[in-house]
Design an enzyme around this catalytic site. Structure first.
Site, PDB file in Angstrom:
ATOM      1  N   ASP A  86       8.587 -10.895  -4.837  1.00  9.87           N
ATOM      2  CA  ASP A  86       7.676 -12.042  -4.861  1.00  9.87           C
ATOM      3  C   ASP A  86       8.009 -12.913  -6.071  1.00  9.87           C
ATOM      4  OD1 ASP A  86       6.689 -10.450  -6.989  1.00  9.87           O
ATOM      5  OD2 ASP A  86       5.237  -9.514  -5.653  1.00  9.87           O
ATOM      6  N   ASP A  88       6.459 -15.239  -9.187  1.00  9.12           N
ATOM      7  CA  ASP A  88       5.257 -15.533  -9.965  1.00  9.12           C
ATOM      8  C   ASP A  88       5.514 -16.733 -10.861  1.00  9.12           C
ATOM      9  OD1 ASP A  88       3.897 -13.325  -8.932  1.00  9.12           O
ATOM     10  OD2 ASP A  88       4.877 -11.991 -10.354  1.00  9.12           O
ATOM     11  N   ASP A 169       4.941  -6.192 -20.045  1.00  6.28           N
ATOM     12  CA  ASP A 169       5.220  -4.768 -20.238  1.00  6.28           C
ATOM     13  C   ASP A 169       6.627  -4.490 -20.780  1.00  6.28           C
ATOM     14  OD1 ASP A 169       6.223  -5.522 -17.761  1.00  6.28           O
ATOM     15  OD2 ASP A 169       5.253  -3.923 -16.621  1.00  6.28           O
TER      16      ASP A 169
HETATM   17  P1  ATP Z   1       8.010  -6.106  -8.554  1.00 12.80           P
HETATM   18  O1  ATP Z   1       7.246  -7.300  -8.040  1.00 12.80           O
HETATM   19  O2  ATP Z   1       9.443  -6.085  -8.184  1.00 12.80           O
HETATM   20  O3  ATP Z   1       7.309  -4.836  -8.274  1.00 12.80           O
HETATM   21  P2  ATP Z   1       7.350  -7.207 -11.115  1.00 12.80           P
HETATM   22  O4  ATP Z   1       7.939  -6.980 -12.475  1.00 12.80           O
HETATM   23  O5  ATP Z   1       7.413  -8.591 -10.574  1.00 12.80           O
HETATM   24  O6  ATP Z   1       8.041  -6.173 -10.155  1.00 12.80           O
HETATM   25  P3  ATP Z   1       4.529  -7.425 -10.761  1.00 12.80           P
HETATM   26  O7  ATP Z   1       3.523  -6.354 -10.605  1.00 12.80           O
HETATM   27  O8  ATP Z   1       4.763  -8.380  -9.641  1.00 12.80           O
HETATM   28  O9  ATP Z   1       5.876  -6.699 -11.168  1.00 12.80           O
HETATM   29  O10 ATP Z   1       4.123  -8.222 -12.075  1.00 12.80           O
HETATM   30  C1  ATP Z   1       4.694  -9.465 -12.452  1.00 12.80           C
HETATM   31  C2  ATP Z   1       4.913  -9.504 -13.962  1.00 12.80           C
HETATM   32  O11 ATP Z   1       3.658  -9.369 -14.635  1.00 12.80           O
HETATM   33  C3  ATP Z   1       5.783  -8.385 -14.522  1.00 12.80           C
HETATM   34  O12 ATP Z   1       7.139  -8.697 -14.420  1.00 12.80           O
HETATM   35  C4  ATP Z   1       5.296  -8.291 -15.943  1.00 12.80           C
HETATM   36  O13 ATP Z   1       5.878  -9.307 -16.727  1.00 12.80           O
HETATM   37  C5  ATP Z   1       3.826  -8.583 -15.818  1.00 12.80           C
HETATM   38  N1  ATP Z   1       3.032  -7.344 -15.653  1.00 12.80           N
HETATM   39  C6  ATP Z   1       2.662  -6.761 -14.489  1.00 12.80           C
HETATM   40  N2  ATP Z   1       1.928  -5.660 -14.714  1.00 12.80           N
HETATM   41  C7  ATP Z   1       1.819  -5.542 -16.045  1.00 12.80           C
HETATM   42  C8  ATP Z   1       1.162  -4.611 -16.906  1.00 12.80           C
HETATM   43  N3  ATP Z   1       0.500  -3.579 -16.407  1.00 12.80           N
HETATM   44  N4  ATP Z   1       1.251  -4.818 -18.248  1.00 12.80           N
HETATM   45  C9  ATP Z   1       1.915  -5.883 -18.744  1.00 12.80           C
HETATM   46  N5  ATP Z   1       2.556  -6.779 -17.994  1.00 12.80           N
HETATM   47  C10 ATP Z   1       2.513  -6.623 -16.656  1.00 12.80           C
HETATM   48 MG    MG Z   2       6.588  -9.271  -8.812  1.00 11.32          MG
END
Ligand code: ATP
Ligand code: MG
Length: 468
Positions: A86, A88, A169
């Protein structure tokens, strides 16, 4: 250097090192204050791979006088030549301001306010730059809330882009893409970590896991999915802090479990979870069996086969369901309980299965929730495991017509292929499915008639309760 600047640096240093007294060392290069711009000629993200809708959102924000960047997993994955799950967007516009700019938008979340902008079936998540929780003013503290263990309960304090990068994170998740200058903005050395396939939590690892224990599961997931190595200082506290996952709402852990096991890298994620001693907080009953390592029960093999099947199905664009995943993972804990009830309480097989299912599922939902829309079919898949062993013509025909037959047959296959001695039962069902009525007739076995004396059937009173 002016006083306010010195104070900002001191406060940022405190934030990065964590406010509580921690003895986990932070490696020197984990602290990096510089902003680095990586030009397009260096990062080489092809523009055609950027999501049109995410770009539209970022441009609209920028045209309205705000900042707008593509951020997080999408930039990480594009830099690794993977296709993002996705996209963001991060902005300095407050959620209410951002929501006003888009007709099809919705403000969501309380713990973490966000804006969802809809484009048909596509959804773009817009998050306002946030700051870390250290050194907030009293007024700001009302929008941020932490409990005694350091866990963040509410996170709605806004900050600059740099603040936002440092509250994320992992360093590789803190990269921003600017659709205007096409540069990648890096505040935490994420670009270098990404190239070295290193997963590093931003700031003090111990404090960051305490703030949100789910980050430990995310570490396992990203290490598994990306094939990255978790940097030692980011890994060490996980072995001591896993128990904090007990404080996370089971509904959130259910969502995380699906991200771990239904995103195409379930096997690697499982191996990371077990290595980091985190699996026991998601599936305690299964972990107990894995630890017992009974040579007569192929528990680990069944789990690995179930997960690699899931990965294979996803790679072939086939559907997967949490009902099957949980049915497979929790089958042996349930089967063992059922056998114990039969042995010790002399219960007939079916009621023993129902009782075992109740016990196993009510223990499981203390770790991960299982919504009813999945627990009902899950119970049916288990019940069919018993019915699949009845091979009389009539019983087999009824079982074959059951809406959950296919999933139940898949579990039977998994069990036998994993080494459970089932006497060729899964092959029998494989043949049954392609056989014509005559062949089915000659395949069928009537063991009940042949071996057991006829018993009078006890009729169930009409007001007896249903199974569930
Ligand atoms: P994917 O979508 O492939 O699972 P992602 O890194 O995009 O991985 P998301 O859950 O979509 O994960 O979150 C988007 C972004 O928000 C992350 O890349 C991170 O920068 C931030 N993020 C998400 N969850 C947390 C958390 N628990 N603590 C700190 N930052 C977070
Ligand atoms: Mg994501």
């Amino acid at each position: 250097m002016g006083r306010p600047l010195i104070q900002t640096i001191i406060s940022r240093l405190r934030g990065l090192l964590g406010s509580s007294q921690q003895n986990t060392p932070v490696t020197a290069d984990a602290i990096d204050f510089g902003k680095r711009l990586i030009p397009e000629t260096e990062h080489r993200i092809p523009r055609r791979l950027l999501d049109d809708n995410a770009l539209k959102v970022a441009y609209r924000l920028q045209d309205s006088g705000f900042e707008g960047y593509l951020v997080g997993g999408c930039i990480r994955d594009l830099l690794l030549n993977k296709s993002p799950k996705d996209f963001d967007v991060a902005t300095d516009a407050h959620p209410e301001q951002a929501a006003e700019l888009f007709r099809r938008s919705r403000l969501i979340g309380r713990r973490f306010k966000l804006v969802h902008v809809r484009f048909g079936r596509d959804l773009i998540e817009v998050a306002t730059f946030r700051t870390s929780h250290d050194n907030l003013s009293e007024e700001e503290n009302q929008d941020a809330k932490q409990c005694d263990s350091g866990m963040i309960l509410r996170d709605n304090v806004y900050g600059t882009m740099e603040d936002d990068a440092l509250r994320r994170d992992f360093t590789v998740n803190a990269l921003y893409y600017c659709p205007k200058d096409h540069c990648v903005y890096d505040f935490a050395n994420g670009y270098q970590d990404l190239q070295q396939k290193r997963l590093r939590i931003i700031g003090n690892p111990d404090a960051r896991y305490r703030e949100d224990p789910v980050r430990m599961l995310r570490a396992a997931r990203f290490a598994g999915k990306l094939g990255f190595t978790i940097e030692p200082a980011s890994e060490k506290p996980i072995f001591e802090l896993g128990h904090l996952l007990g404080k996370i709402a089971p509904a959130r852990l259910f969502d995380e479990t699906l991200k771990l096991f239904q995103s195409g890298h379930a096997v690697e994620s499982y191996q990371e979870l077990r290595r980091l001693q985190l699996f026991e907080y998601l599936f305690p009953q299964l972990e107990q069996l894995l630890k017992q390592n009974d040579p007569n029960l192929p528990v680990d093999t069944l789990v690995l086969n179930a997960l690699s099947n899931t990965d294979r199905r996803l790679a072939q664009n086939k559907s997967v369901t949490p009902a099957f995943l949980f049915a497979a993972l929790l089958w042996y804990p349930t089967q063992l309980r059922m056998e114990k009830l039969i042995r010790e309480q002399n219960m007939p097989q079916l009621p023993a299965l129902h009782e075992a299912a109740n016990q196993v599922l009510s223990a499981q939902v203390r770790s991960t929730a299982i919504p009813r829309r999945f627990s009902t079919p899950l119970r049916e898949i288990w019940e069919l495991q018993l019915r699949l062993s009845r091979q009389s013509e009539k019983a087999a025909a009824r079982t074959f017509e059951h809406p959950r037959f296919r999933a139940a047959y898949d579990l039977l296959l998994l069990r036998e292929n994993s080494g459970e001695p089932l006497n060729g039962l899964s092959q029998w069902w494989t043949d049954y499915q392609t056989a014509n009525p005559e062949q089915r007739h000659s395949m069928s076995q009537e063991p009940e008639k042949a071996t057991r004396p006829k018993r009078r059937r006890r009729r169930r009173p009409s007001n007896s309760p249903a199974n569930d």
